[in-house]
Design an enzyme around this catalytic site. Structure first.
Site, PDB file in Angstrom:
ATOM      1  N   THR A 291     -92.787   9.611  26.115  1.00 23.32           N
ATOM      2  CA  THR A 291     -93.260   9.098  24.824  1.00 23.32           C
ATOM      3  C   THR A 291     -92.918   7.619  24.658  1.00 23.32           C
ATOM      4  O   THR A 291     -93.804   6.784  24.417  1.00 23.32           O
ATOM      5  CB  THR A 291     -92.619   9.909  23.672  1.00 23.32           C
ATOM      6  OG1 THR A 291     -92.896  11.286  23.896  1.00 23.32           O
ATOM      7  CG2 THR A 291     -93.183   9.488  22.320  1.00 23.32           C
TER       8      THR A 291
ATOM      9  N   ASP B 202     -78.362  14.370  15.919  1.00 19.75           N
ATOM     10  CA  ASP B 202     -79.135  13.150  16.180  1.00 19.75           C
ATOM     11  C   ASP B 202     -78.853  12.093  15.099  1.00 19.75           C
ATOM     12  O   ASP B 202     -78.598  10.923  15.412  1.00 19.75           O
ATOM     13  CB  ASP B 202     -80.626  13.524  16.214  1.00 19.75           C
ATOM     14  CG  ASP B 202     -81.531  12.324  16.301  1.00 19.75           C
ATOM     15  OD1 ASP B 202     -81.701  11.803  17.416  1.00 19.75           O
ATOM     16  OD2 ASP B 202     -82.065  11.901  15.256  1.00 19.75           O
TER      17      ASP B 202
ATOM     18  N   GLU C  32     -82.519  -1.273  19.819  1.00 25.42           N
ATOM     19  CA  GLU C  32     -83.164  -1.208  18.497  1.00 25.42           C
ATOM     20  C   GLU C  32     -83.863   0.135  18.265  1.00 25.42           C
ATOM     21  O   GLU C  32     -83.821   0.695  17.171  1.00 25.42           O
ATOM     22  CB  GLU C  32     -84.189  -2.351  18.376  1.00 25.42           C
ATOM     23  CG  GLU C  32     -84.861  -2.441  17.035  1.00 25.42           C
ATOM     24  CD  GLU C  32     -83.881  -2.785  15.926  1.00 25.42           C
ATOM     25  OE1 GLU C  32     -83.360  -3.902  15.907  1.00 25.42           O
ATOM     26  OE2 GLU C  32     -83.628  -1.913  15.070  1.00 25.42           O
TER      27      GLU C  32
ATOM     28  N   LYS D 107     -76.959   8.238  15.391  1.00 26.52           N
ATOM     29  CA  LYS D 107     -77.511   6.994  14.834  1.00 26.52           C
ATOM     30  C   LYS D 107     -76.541   6.376  13.832  1.00 26.52           C
ATOM     31  O   LYS D 107     -76.368   5.160  13.779  1.00 26.52           O
ATOM     32  CB  LYS D 107     -78.866   7.281  14.184  1.00 26.52           C
ATOM     33  CG  LYS D 107     -79.914   7.734  15.193  1.00 26.52           C
ATOM     34  CD  LYS D 107     -81.109   8.332  14.491  1.00 26.52           C
ATOM     35  CE  LYS D 107     -82.181   8.784  15.468  1.00 26.52           C
ATOM     36  NZ  LYS D 107     -83.228   9.570  14.820  1.00 26.52           N
TER      37      LYS D 107
ATOM     38  N   GLY E 111     -86.230   4.377  14.992  1.00 18.95           N
ATOM     39  CA  GLY E 111     -87.474   4.004  15.684  1.00 18.95           C
ATOM     40  C   GLY E 111     -88.009   2.622  15.374  1.00 18.95           C
ATOM     41  O   GLY E 111     -87.444   1.621  15.798  1.00 18.95           O
TER      42      GLY E 111
ATOM     43  N   ARG F 231     -98.432  12.432  37.439  1.00 20.45           N
ATOM     44  CA  ARG F 231     -98.758  12.670  36.024  1.00 20.45           C
ATOM     45  C   ARG F 231     -99.567  11.508  35.430  1.00 20.45           C
ATOM     46  O   ARG F 231     -99.319  10.342  35.755  1.00 20.45           O
ATOM     47  CB  ARG F 231     -97.448  12.845  35.249  1.00 20.45           C
ATOM     48  CG  ARG F 231     -97.642  13.143  33.776  1.00 20.45           C
ATOM     49  CD  ARG F 231     -96.349  13.555  33.129  1.00 20.45           C
ATOM     50  NE  ARG F 231     -95.950  14.878  33.572  1.00 20.45           N
ATOM     51  CZ  ARG F 231     -94.829  15.487  33.166  1.00 20.45           C
ATOM     52  NH1 ARG F 231     -93.996  14.876  32.359  1.00 20.45           N
ATOM     53  NH2 ARG F 231     -94.548  16.699  33.584  1.00 20.45           N
TER      54      ARG F 231
ATOM     55  N   GLU G 157     -88.859  19.564  18.201  1.00 19.47           N
ATOM     56  CA  GLU G 157     -88.741  19.955  19.604  1.00 19.47           C
ATOM     57  C   GLU G 157     -88.684  21.474  19.728  1.00 19.47           C
ATOM     58  O   GLU G 157     -88.309  22.161  18.764  1.00 19.47           O
ATOM     59  CB  GLU G 157     -87.423  19.417  20.179  1.00 19.47           C
ATOM     60  CG  GLU G 157     -87.240  17.928  20.083  1.00 19.47           C
ATOM     61  CD  GLU G 157     -87.912  17.175  21.217  1.00 19.47           C
ATOM     62  OE1 GLU G 157     -88.223  17.815  22.243  1.00 19.47           O
ATOM     63  OE2 GLU G 157     -88.136  15.959  21.067  1.00 19.47           O
TER      64      GLU G 157
ATOM     65  N   GLY H  15     -91.919   8.384  17.615  1.00 18.74           N
ATOM     66  CA  GLY H  15     -93.307   8.264  18.072  1.00 18.74           C
ATOM     67  C   GLY H  15     -93.456   7.109  19.040  1.00 18.74           C
ATOM     68  O   GLY H  15     -92.659   6.153  19.019  1.00 18.74           O
TER      69      GLY H  15
ATOM     70  N   ALA I   8     -92.765 -15.134  23.685  1.00 19.44           N
ATOM     71  CA  ALA I   8     -91.524 -15.143  24.469  1.00 19.44           C
ATOM     72  C   ALA I   8     -91.332 -16.457  25.223  1.00 19.44           C
ATOM     73  O   ALA I   8     -90.231 -16.783  25.628  1.00 19.44           O
ATOM     74  CB  ALA I   8     -91.527 -13.983  25.460  1.00 19.44           C
TER      75      ALA I   8
HETATM   76  N1  LIG Z   1     -89.632  10.299  21.303  1.00 16.38           N
HETATM   77  C1  LIG Z   1     -89.243   9.513  20.314  1.00 16.38           C
HETATM   78  O1  LIG Z   1     -89.927   9.339  19.305  1.00 16.38           O
HETATM   79  C2  LIG Z   1     -87.919   8.779  20.426  1.00 16.38           C
HETATM   80  C3  LIG Z   1     -87.509   7.989  19.355  1.00 16.38           C
HETATM   81  C4  LIG Z   1     -86.332   7.254  19.460  1.00 16.38           C
HETATM   82  C5  LIG Z   1     -85.575   7.353  20.607  1.00 16.38           C
HETATM   83  N2  LIG Z   1     -85.980   8.162  21.618  1.00 16.38           N
HETATM   84  C6  LIG Z   1     -85.139   8.226  22.817  1.00 16.38           C
HETATM   85  O2  LIG Z   1     -85.866   7.711  23.924  1.00 16.38           O
HETATM   86  C7  LIG Z   1     -85.488   8.369  25.117  1.00 16.38           C
HETATM   87  C8  LIG Z   1     -86.714   8.956  25.781  1.00 16.38           C
HETATM   88  O3  LIG Z   1     -87.323   9.868  24.915  1.00 16.38           O
HETATM   89  P1  LIG Z   1     -88.832  10.361  25.115  1.00 16.38           P
HETATM   90  O4  LIG Z   1     -89.201  11.113  23.881  1.00 16.38           O
HETATM   91  O5  LIG Z   1     -89.682   9.232  25.556  1.00 16.38           O
HETATM   92  O6  LIG Z   1     -88.633  11.410  26.311  1.00 16.38           O
HETATM   93  P2  LIG Z   1     -89.766  12.109  27.191  1.00 16.38           P
HETATM   94  O7  LIG Z   1     -91.105  11.985  26.573  1.00 16.38           O
HETATM   95  O8  LIG Z   1     -89.252  13.458  27.524  1.00 16.38           O
HETATM   96  O9  LIG Z   1     -89.777  11.216  28.519  1.00 16.38           O
HETATM   97  C9  LIG Z   1     -88.731  11.229  29.441  1.00 16.38           C
HETATM   98  C10 LIG Z   1     -89.196  10.489  30.685  1.00 16.38           C
HETATM   99  O10 LIG Z   1     -88.085  10.411  31.585  1.00 16.38           O
HETATM  100  C11 LIG Z   1     -88.561  10.761  32.890  1.00 16.38           C
HETATM  101  N3  LIG Z   1     -87.440  11.298  33.648  1.00 16.38           N
HETATM  102  C12 LIG Z   1     -86.733  12.432  33.424  1.00 16.38           C
HETATM  103  N4  LIG Z   1     -85.769  12.566  34.335  1.00 16.38           N
HETATM  104  C13 LIG Z   1     -85.867  11.500  35.147  1.00 16.38           C
HETATM  105  C14 LIG Z   1     -85.161  11.048  36.297  1.00 16.38           C
HETATM  106  N5  LIG Z   1     -84.145  11.736  36.789  1.00 16.38           N
HETATM  107  N6  LIG Z   1     -85.539   9.894  36.865  1.00 16.38           N
HETATM  108  C15 LIG Z   1     -86.573   9.170  36.363  1.00 16.38           C
HETATM  109  N7  LIG Z   1     -87.272   9.538  35.291  1.00 16.38           N
HETATM  110  C16 LIG Z   1     -86.923  10.682  34.693  1.00 16.38           C
HETATM  111  C17 LIG Z   1     -89.659  11.763  32.683  1.00 16.38           C
HETATM  112  O11 LIG Z   1     -90.490  11.768  33.816  1.00 16.38           O
HETATM  113  P3  LIG Z   1     -91.864  12.625  33.914  1.00 16.38           P
HETATM  114  O12 LIG Z   1     -92.787  12.024  32.904  1.00 16.38           O
HETATM  115  O13 LIG Z   1     -92.319  12.417  35.285  1.00 16.38           O
HETATM  116  O14 LIG Z   1     -91.479  14.033  33.581  1.00 16.38           O
HETATM  117  C18 LIG Z   1     -90.342  11.164  31.427  1.00 16.38           C
HETATM  118  O15 LIG Z   1     -91.275  10.217  31.808  1.00 16.38           O
HETATM  119  C19 LIG Z   1     -84.428   9.400  24.698  1.00 16.38           C
HETATM  120  O16 LIG Z   1     -83.158   8.836  24.853  1.00 16.38           O
HETATM  121  C20 LIG Z   1     -84.724   9.629  23.224  1.00 16.38           C
HETATM  122  O17 LIG Z   1     -83.593  10.025  22.495  1.00 16.38           O
HETATM  123  C21 LIG Z   1     -87.136   8.883  21.557  1.00 16.38           C
END
Ligand SMILES: NC(=O)c1ccc[n+]([C@@H]2O[C@H](COP(=O)([O-])OP(=O)(O)OC[C@H]3O[C@@H](n4cnc5c(N)ncnc54)[C@H](OP(=O)(O)O)[C@@H]3O)[C@@H](O)[C@H]2O)c1
Length: 430
Positions: free
Chosen positions: A14, A203, A131, A207, A136, A50, A192, A304, A34
């Site tokens: 995401t 969570d 940030e 923060k 977010g 993917r 989730e 998001g 920049a």
């Molecule tokens: N989602 C949100 O709205 C949001 C908001 C604020 C903060 N965050 C934070 O941002 C971070 C990522 O969240 P997300 O929602 O983007 O997670 P996500 O959609 O589950 O994406 C995780 C990504 O990490 C990759 N990955 C997993 N294990 C890996 C490894 N060993 N080596 C390399 N890549 C690996 C996955 O690869 P594949 O795609 O190939 O499976 C995927 O692309 C987290 O720390 C979360 O707390 C998320």
């Protein structure tokens, strides 16, 4: 423009996917702002096959995310994998040690290891930025680090978890219970499959620890924080809150007093007139109070792809402009272990609902316990029922120490006339 900042993105889900999209779509705009081209030079994820939001065929692929840290062609590493240890931590540490600035969206990692990572960044003359980790798209980290830095911050509070805010808003709107609304939220992608981190307040706690570190120089630490989630809230409480002119929110609150800092996450009744009460659905909102700025309220999307990636790319841009200032606004060695005031000593107003059998003497028994514990009643609400039937007695109190309310709760629960567990909700008056 010939100079460029070469970026490696680990994690293309995401947030990471959103980052690649912004770097690609807004490349010229970013270069102008920049003073250098922000070049997406390498990526890593688990599954190379993917589909991703943008074409990455021209971008170097590393099967092992750690290889990004060692890649001499990269200047900045973006960590958007997640997890408070494991590969995310290893990558961030390795990148900082290799003299590369790091941008992460990972609140769990920063809440747990933020102080050590910030020190590592300083030792290596690079930047650590996060940030997107808090609220977010709302620029609260940079606001506290820079824009509010002229102030002695007195308190910061608000809604830091969009999933909980969405669930509570839906419970309010539909009158449905927690479980039904959670199931619907999961279907719609607002929660989730395993909602524990969100609905149990973990969570929001991560923060809040990060905010307190920047606002008060308190070393990030969740172990002494009071954290309660929203699982046990019923639609009944939301209805009574409405009757009392309030809305129930999962509130994250930190303040600085002479005795130490308050750090707490829990459901709270917030007067409808307060801007935080009006933040609905999946949005986040934070109020910051400082001695010169007074009170500022920031509201926006807390999660998001677009909003979080916007925050990540904003961090990359500030690094490209040369900002290497300390991650928490002060050198990491100066982050201190400020005492955290135990929740028993929290002073505030309370809502207490007692499911009782309506019979003579019930109120006298309850009143006696409140009197013994030195709790004074602000209002009492009881809707008509026939004598002998179950009815809720709802009491709101004047400000009192939480320890007293806990004793009240334990004692009223023992009364024969109290037929179901009593419910306590804190009321915030701000
Ligand atoms: N989602 C949100 O709205 C949001 C908001 C604020 C903060 N965050 C934070 O941002 C971070 C990522 O969240 P997300 O929602 O983007 O997670 P996500 O959609 O589950 O994406 C995780 C990504 O990490 C990759 N990955 C997993 N294990 C890996 C490894 N060993 N080596 C390399 N890549 C690996 C996955 O690869 P594949 O795609 O190939 O499976 C995927 O692309 C987290 O720390 C979360 O707390 C998320």
């Amino acid at each position: 423009m010939t100079n460029s900042v070469r970026i490696g993105v680990a994690g293309l889900g995401t947030v990471g996917g959103g980052v690649t999209e912004i770097l690609t779509r807004n490349a010229d705009l970013l270069a102008a702002r920049a003073g250098a081209r922000l070049e997406l030079a390498a990526v890593s994820a688990r599954d190379r096959t993917r589909a991703r939001p943008v074409d990455l065929s021209h971008v170097a692929w590393h099967g092992d995310a750690l290889a990004l840290a060692a890649d001499p062609a990269l200047d900045v590493i973006v960590e958007t994998i997640g997890g408070d240890d494991g590969i995310a931590r290893a990558l961030v540490e390795a990148a900082l040690k290799a003299g590369k600035s790091v941008v992460t969206a990972n609140k769990a990692l920063i809440a747990k290891h933020g102080a050590a990572l910030a020190a590592l960044a300083e030792d290596n003359g690079v930047a650590l930025r996060f940030e997107a980790a808090v609220a977010g798209g709302i620029p609260i980290i940079e606001a506290l680090r820079t824009n509010f830095a002229a102030n002695r911050i007195t308190r910061a509070y608000g809604i830091l978890n969009g999933t909980c805010n969405y669930i509570l808003s839906q419970m309010e709107e539909t009158g449905q219970g927690f479980d039904a609304v959670l199931a619907e939220a999961q279907k719609l992608g607002y929660a989730e499959a395993d909602p524990t981190f969100d609905v149990d307040g973990i969570d929001a706690g991560h923060k809040l620890a990060i905010l307190a570190a920047i606002a008060f120089g308190a070393k990030p630490d969740c172990s002494t924080m009071h954290v309660e989630g929203i699982r046990s809230l019923s639609a009944t409480e939301l209805k009574y809150a409405d009757e009392l002119g309030c809305r129930i929110k999962l509130l994250a609150f930190t303040s600085r007093t002479e005795e130490g800092i308050e750090l707490r996450v829990h459901p709270a009744m917030v007067p409808r007139t307060n801007p935080i009460a009006r933040i609905s659905g999946a949005l986040n909102g934070i109020t910051v109070e400082g001695d010169f700025v007074n009170r500022c309220v920031l509201e926006g999307p807390g999660a998001g792809a677009g909003p979080t990636a916007s925050a990540v790319v904003g961090d990359i841009l500030s690094i490209a402009r040369g900002d290497r200032s300390p991650a928490f606004g002060i050198p990491a060695v100066e982050l201190n272990g400020l005492p955290v005031i135990p929740m028993e000593r929290h002073r505030g107003a309370y809502y207490l609902r007692l499911p009782v059998i309506d019979q003579p003497g019930v109120l006298a028994d309850i009143g006696g316990i409140l009197r013994d514990e030195g709790v004074s009643i602000e209002s009492l609400l009881q809707h008509g029922r026939d004598p002998g039937e179950e009815v809720s007695v709802v009491i709101t109190t004047h400000d009192v120490e939480e320890g007293r309310m806990r004793r009240v709760l334990a004692r009223v629960a023992q009364l024969d006339t109290v037929v179901a567990p009593p419910v306590l909700v804190r009321i915030e008056q701000f």
